[in-house]
Scaffold this active site. Sequence first.
Site, mmCIF file in Angstrom:
data_model
loop_
_atom_site.group_PDB
_atom_site.id
_atom_site.type_symbol
_atom_site.label_atom_id
_atom_site.label_comp_id
_atom_site.label_asym_id
_atom_site.label_seq_id
_atom_site.Cartn_x
_atom_site.Cartn_y
_atom_site.Cartn_z
ATOM 1 N N SER A 1 76.835 -42.044 43.293
ATOM 2 C CA SER A 1 76.163 -41.165 44.256
ATOM 3 C C SER A 1 76.966 -41.132 45.546
ATOM 4 O O SER A 1 77.130 -42.165 46.214
ATOM 5 C CB SER A 1 74.755 -41.686 44.550
ATOM 6 O OG SER A 1 74.286 -41.086 45.733
ATOM 7 N N MET B 1 63.000 -41.893 39.666
ATOM 8 C CA MET B 1 63.383 -42.504 40.940
ATOM 9 C C MET B 1 62.885 -43.946 40.968
ATOM 10 O O MET B 1 61.696 -44.207 40.782
ATOM 11 C CB MET B 1 62.747 -41.751 42.121
ATOM 12 C CG MET B 1 63.344 -40.389 42.436
ATOM 13 S SD MET B 1 65.136 -40.355 42.640
ATOM 14 C CE MET B 1 65.376 -41.471 44.035
ATOM 15 N N MET C 1 69.421 -33.215 50.549
ATOM 16 C CA MET C 1 68.171 -33.498 51.276
ATOM 17 C C MET C 1 67.992 -32.494 52.407
ATOM 18 O O MET C 1 68.967 -32.161 53.095
ATOM 19 C CB MET C 1 68.217 -34.911 51.853
ATOM 20 C CG MET C 1 68.497 -35.991 50.820
ATOM 21 S SD MET C 1 68.406 -37.616 51.558
ATOM 22 C CE MET C 1 69.014 -38.645 50.217
ATOM 23 N N ASP D 1 67.674 -43.649 39.291
ATOM 24 C CA ASP D 1 68.329 -43.489 40.588
ATOM 25 C C ASP D 1 67.615 -44.329 41.641
ATOM 26 O O ASP D 1 66.435 -44.108 41.929
ATOM 27 C CB ASP D 1 68.270 -41.993 40.946
ATOM 28 C CG ASP D 1 68.951 -41.647 42.257
ATOM 29 O OD1 ASP D 1 69.556 -42.527 42.875
ATOM 30 O OD2 ASP D 1 68.876 -40.461 42.641
ATOM 31 N N HIS E 1 71.074 -33.357 42.765
ATOM 32 C CA HIS E 1 69.706 -33.856 42.843
ATOM 33 C C HIS E 1 69.077 -33.229 44.080
ATOM 34 O O HIS E 1 69.376 -33.638 45.209
ATOM 35 C CB HIS E 1 69.776 -35.393 42.925
ATOM 36 C CG HIS E 1 68.470 -36.073 43.179
ATOM 37 N ND1 HIS E 1 68.393 -37.401 43.518
ATOM 38 C CD2 HIS E 1 67.194 -35.620 43.140
ATOM 39 C CE1 HIS E 1 67.127 -37.739 43.689
ATOM 40 N NE2 HIS E 1 66.379 -36.671 43.464
ATOM 41 N N MET F 1 66.468 -32.753 46.655
ATOM 42 C CA MET F 1 65.292 -33.341 47.309
ATOM 43 C C MET F 1 64.900 -32.382 48.419
ATOM 44 O O MET F 1 65.049 -32.672 49.616
ATOM 45 C CB MET F 1 65.645 -34.731 47.853
ATOM 46 C CG MET F 1 65.762 -35.776 46.753
ATOM 47 S SD MET F 1 66.660 -37.249 47.283
ATOM 48 C CE MET F 1 68.324 -36.720 46.934
ATOM 49 N N ASP G 1 73.447 -35.866 46.303
ATOM 50 C CA ASP G 1 72.082 -35.884 46.841
ATOM 51 C C ASP G 1 71.913 -34.830 47.915
ATOM 52 O O ASP G 1 72.555 -34.898 48.964
ATOM 53 C CB ASP G 1 71.781 -37.275 47.421
ATOM 54 C CG ASP G 1 71.573 -38.298 46.317
ATOM 55 O OD1 ASP G 1 70.740 -38.058 45.446
ATOM 56 O OD2 ASP G 1 72.283 -39.330 46.338
ATOM 57 N N HIS H 1 77.144 -37.715 41.287
ATOM 58 C CA HIS H 1 75.759 -37.472 41.698
ATOM 59 C C HIS H 1 75.750 -37.042 43.169
ATOM 60 O O HIS H 1 76.231 -37.764 44.045
ATOM 61 C CB HIS H 1 74.940 -38.748 41.496
ATOM 62 C CG HIS H 1 73.482 -38.591 41.768
ATOM 63 N ND1 HIS H 1 72.592 -38.112 40.839
ATOM 64 C CD2 HIS H 1 72.756 -38.843 42.877
ATOM 65 C CE1 HIS H 1 71.375 -38.083 41.356
ATOM 66 N NE2 HIS H 1 71.443 -38.528 42.597
#
Length: 226
Positions: A9, A138, A38, A176, A67, A69, A36, A34
Site C-alpha cells: 500500500s 478491513m 481518501m 487490509d 481502494h 474510501m 488508497d 494498492h
Amino acid sequence: MTPILIAPSILSADFAHLAEQVQAAADGGGTVVHVDIMDGHFVPNMTIGPPVVKCLRKFTKLPLDCHLMIENPDQMIPLFAEAGADWISVHREAAVHLDRTLHLIKSHDCLAGVVINPATPVDTLSEVLDIVDYVLVMSVNPGFGAQAFIPNSVRKIRQLEEIRGTRRLNYRIEVDGGIAADTIPDVVRAGAEILVAGNAVFGHGDPRSNAQKLLKVASAATLQRV
Ligand code: DX5
Ligand code: ZN
C-alpha cells in the site's frame, strides 16, 4: 491452491520517491500496487486522485488496486478507470446502490471489489457475492496506516471462505490493515489471498526485503491451511 499476492500500500510510501519505492516493493515480490483513495468525508484523511494513478500506470505493469474510501463512488469510478486502475473497490458503507456501482466498475473492464469496515458484518454482502471479483476485509478502521490489527477480522475472512465454498463462488479475499509478519499466518490460514501491507513494507527499512519477508511468511502459512 490460489497463490498469495502481496499488495504493497503506497499510503506509507515516500511520495517524493514513489516510483522507486514501488519498484523496490515489486522487486521484493509485491505483485499488486494498492492505492488508497481518501476524500476527507468518508474517512478523516485525504490522499490522492486520478492524476497519481495515471502516473503510476505509466511506470508499472503491475495491477493497480484502487481502494476507494470516498462518498459517491459512482462519480469517480470512470475517472479512476480512465487513469488506468485495474481493480476498483468500493465500501459497502459508502455505496447506496451497491449493485449498480459494482456493475459500473465492471462496465469499465476493471475487477470489482467490495470492502467492509470492521463493524460491518459479512452477511450484508450476501446479495453481491456472486457479482464481485474480490471482497476486501478491513482489519483496521480505514483512514490511516500503521494501526493495530483487529483480531475479529480473522473470523470474517473464514466466514467468506466458507460461503465461497458452500455457494461455489469465485471471489478472492483481500485483507487490509495491520498486516505484518505477526498477523499474516492467521489471515492466510483463514483464507485471505491478497495481503495489503503499507507500514510493514514502506514504514521502515528497505521495501524490497520487507516485501520479501512478508511473502515468505505468507507462503509458509499456506502450507498450514486446513
Ligand atoms: C487504511 C488503508 C490501508 C493502509 C494499511 O485505511 O486502507 O491500505 O495503507 O496500512 P498498514 O498496512 O500500515 O496497516
Ligand atoms: Zn487500503
